[in-house]
Design a protein around this motif. Structure first.
Motif, short mmCIF file in Angstrom:
data_model
loop_
_atom_site.label_atom_id
_atom_site.label_comp_id
_atom_site.label_asym_id
_atom_site.label_seq_id
_atom_site.Cartn_x
_atom_site.Cartn_y
_atom_site.Cartn_z
N ASP A 275 0.86 -1.18 0.00
CA ASP A 275 0.00 0.00 0.00
C ASP A 275 0.90 1.23 0.00
N CYS B 46 -5.12 3.48 -5.05
CA CYS B 46 -5.26 2.03 -4.98
C CYS B 46 -3.88 1.42 -5.17
N ALA C 41 -5.48 -2.59 -2.03
CA ALA C 41 -5.71 -1.73 -0.88
C ALA C 41 -6.08 -0.36 -1.40
#
Length: 364
Positions: A246, A257, A298
């Protein structure tokens, strides 16, 4: 990356060079002698922000699940003169499960597995397999398709940029999937790709990201090892999608994202199989879907509406339920049919992917 099976993997899968591993499946599986003792070889520093850090974060979770500490060593380059001594030091100390983290470890791990038949070997992004050796990797086209959807939803111009290392199959399938996902949200979206020629080169990555933004890209995707493209996106006031981890950690105002690794979801059950005994490695290596632990996404905290997130999560569930992204009919950007209706690309064809879908623009 170092997450690279590259085009060599295609030859291994398609050419049947792993016959010995296939024959081993007819025999008894591998069983440890003695209590399990695990060691890991890291390609880079454990806090590199990307590929290696994802493995180190998985290590901590694996330790908790298995109830034992895992030895590790950092910065083991893709050279036999470094790999073999590092592994053998652990084996001399009693390690009987050795986990590698690099494509370039493949040949050395094959030789080590043959030399130490009582040791189990696993290698992330490797290409070699055997009775006591299994390489593993994730289907990154699934997660990059979802990030592509996020990019298509967040972009105002429809012009997306992508910083990639090398035009190998394992990268090409992420680029194509990114564009395919973007077009689910914006049918006119395009993805311009610049290849840096290196998996980890922040200077080249910065130059590529800057060039793409100068050309009008307002979302920057990536398939390289460092968070540099995301950092540049934040500096320039555009959005981005990350890779490995992430990356909103580094660019919270830009990263919408990230395609992340979830190695522990594969490694914990696989290690339990090894510990239980009669382990039979996948003859051509493990190539995991989202549902099998290969990776996931994520979301960041910016750039996406709740409606867009819902569409992305619905697409994620469809993939988990078995949707194949490279299903026909599908043509390349020149109009040549690559996947006929009613069929889908095989794994060998995925590894060999040397073409791009409509909407992908490639630049060196």
């Amino acid at each position: 990356m170092i997450d690279r099976w590259m085009h060599k993997a295609a030859g291994l899968v398609a050419g049947g060079l792993l016959l010995a591993a296939g024959l081993a499946q007819a025999e008894d599986g591998f069983t440890l002698k003695g209590e399990p003792k695990i060691a890991m070889l890291y390609f880079d520093a454990k806090n590199d922000g990307g590929w290696t850090q994802a493995f180190d974060e998985a290590r901590i979770k694996i330790e908790s699940e298995l109830g034992q500490k895992i030895q590790f060593v950092e910065k083991v380059p893709e050279s036999a003169s470094a790999i073999k001594p590092a592994a053998e030091r652990f084996i001399a100390r009693g390690a009987n499960i050795v986990i590698g983290t690099a494509f370039g470890y493949s040949d050395s791990f094959k030789e080590l597995a043959e030399k130490y038949p009582d040791v189990a070997f696993l290698n992330g992004s490797g290409t070699t397999n055997g009775h006591n050796l299994e390489s593993f990797y994730g289907r990154t086209y699934e997660t990059h398709y979802l990030c592509g959807m996020a990019a298509g939803a967040a972009s105002k111009s429809g012009k997306l940029g992508f910083v990639a290392a090398n035009p190998f199959g394992v990268v090409n399938w992420t680029v194509n999937a990114f564009e395919m996902g973007a077009r689910e949200m914006n049918p006119k979206a395009t993805t311009t790709v610049i290849f840096t020629g290196a998996w980890n080169d922040p200077v080249k990555e910065r130059a590529a990201a800057m060039a793409l933004i100068d050309q009008g890209a307002d979302v920057i995707g990536q398939h390289v090892d460092t968070p540099t493209p995301q950092i540049v996106a934040q500096e320039r006031g555009v959005y981005g999608t990350g890779h490995h981890r992430d990356l909103s950690q580094f660019a919270p105002e830009a990263t919408i994202c990230s395609a992340i690794w979830t190695w522990e979801r594969f490694l914990v059950p696989e290690l339990k199989k090894i510990i239980a005994g009669n382990w039979k490695p996948a003859p051509y290596g493990a190539f995991m879907t989202i549902s099998e632990g290969g990776g996931d996404i994520a979301f960041g905290k910016v750039g996406l509406s709740e409606e867009a997130k819902a569409k992305i999560m619905a697409a994620r569930q469809a993939i988990i339920d078995g949707k194949h992204l490279y299903a026909g009919p599908l043509s390349d950007r020149e109009g040549k049919e690559r996947v006929p209706a009613g069929s889908s690309l095989s794994d060998a064809e995925l590894w060999q992917m040397d073409w791009y879908v409509d909407g992908v623009i490639t630049q060196k």
